[in-house]
Design a protein around this motif. Structure first.
Motif, PDB file in Angstrom:
ATOM      1  N   GLU A 119     -20.304 -18.369  47.879  1.00  0.00           N
ATOM      2  CA  GLU A 119     -20.234 -17.623  46.623  1.00  0.00           C
ATOM      3  C   GLU A 119     -19.181 -18.253  45.712  1.00  0.00           C
ATOM      4  OE1 GLU A 119     -20.032 -16.067  49.614  1.00  0.00           O
ATOM      5  OE2 GLU A 119     -22.001 -15.135  49.670  1.00  0.00           O
ATOM      6  N   ALA A 152     -19.191 -14.077  41.052  1.00  0.00           N
ATOM      7  CA  ALA A 152     -19.675 -12.720  41.311  1.00  0.00           C
ATOM      8  C   ALA A 152     -19.367 -11.876  40.075  1.00  0.00           C
ATOM      9  CB  ALA A 152     -19.012 -12.129  42.540  1.00  0.00           C
ATOM     10  N   ASP A 153     -20.276 -11.007  39.732  1.00  0.00           N
ATOM     11  CA  ASP A 153     -20.112 -10.132  38.564  1.00  0.00           C
ATOM     12  C   ASP A 153     -19.780 -10.915  37.295  1.00  0.00           C
ATOM     13  OD1 ASP A 153     -20.581  -7.809  40.105  1.00  0.00           O
ATOM     14  OD2 ASP A 153     -18.487  -7.839  40.775  1.00  0.00           O
ATOM     15  N   ALA A 174     -24.086 -14.308  39.150  1.00  0.00           N
ATOM     16  CA  ALA A 174     -23.681 -14.759  40.487  1.00  0.00           C
ATOM     17  C   ALA A 174     -24.151 -16.197  40.674  1.00  0.00           C
ATOM     18  CB  ALA A 174     -24.268 -13.869  41.575  1.00  0.00           C
ATOM     19  N   ARG A 209     -24.152 -19.283  43.792  1.00  0.00           N
ATOM     20  CA  ARG A 209     -23.868 -19.721  45.164  1.00  0.00           C
ATOM     21  C   ARG A 209     -24.266 -21.187  45.273  1.00  0.00           C
ATOM     22  NH1 ARG A 209     -26.760 -15.119  45.499  1.00  0.00           N
ATOM     23  NH2 ARG A 209     -28.568 -16.115  46.435  1.00  0.00           N
TER      24      ARG A 209
END
Length: 161
Positions: free
Chosen positions: A152, A155-156, A138, A140
């Motif tokens: 973000e 993600a993943d 992840a 940000r």
């Protein structure tokens, strides 16, 4: 000095928020150019460790080196997770990553050469040191309050559109 600080706040708070595409590019630029990051790990007992380490962004991961006995290297082995911060509070890239310890002899030549070239420091033949590879799961990034929404970028382990 409060007046100067207020002027900095006024400039950054009134700038329009960057698009996700621009933030991603800015984050990648920072990962390519910056040299130092704060790395956070925890022992199996939950004791936190926060240290600055130099890094090279290589093959989609951050590669760092530390003495094998340092808490950061020891903590990576059981937990396999870390938090990393690059930049400063008004232009930060926060990374959640899986981590692995790599012996110098086992480091692929491209990564070892990239680290040595950036820091003029080659630890591949030093038994007291290990490399740490942090693969982001992840990411940000933001500069001010106006960029908190949409901060973000990954993600993943996948970049968001």
């Amino acid at each position: 000095m409060p007046g100067a600080l207020a002027n900095v706040r006024d400039m950054t708070e009134h700038e329009p928020a960057r698009s996700r595409e621009q933030r991603k590019q800015d984050a990648l630029d920072r990962l390519e150019k910056d040299k130092d990051a704060w790395v956070s790990t925890a022992s199996p007992d939950g004791v936190p460790t926060l240290v600055p380490l130099c890094f090279v962004w290589n093959r989609g991961a951050l590669l760092m080196a530390t003495r094998r006995t340092n808490p950061t290297a020891v903590n990576v082995t059981p937990a396999g997770q870390a938090g990393i911060a690059v930049g400063h509070t008004r232009d930060v890239v926060l990374i959640e990553a899986t981590a692995e310890v790599i012996e110098g002899a086992d480091l692929d030549p491209e990564s070892g050469d990239a680290f040595a070239a950036k820091f003029d420091w080659d630890l591949r033949n030093s038994p007291a040191w290990v490399y740490l590879r942090f693969t982001p799961t992840a990411i940000r990034a933001w500069r001010e309050v106006n960029e908190l929404a949409g901060r973000e970028l990954m993600a993943d382990g996948r970049w968001l559109d």
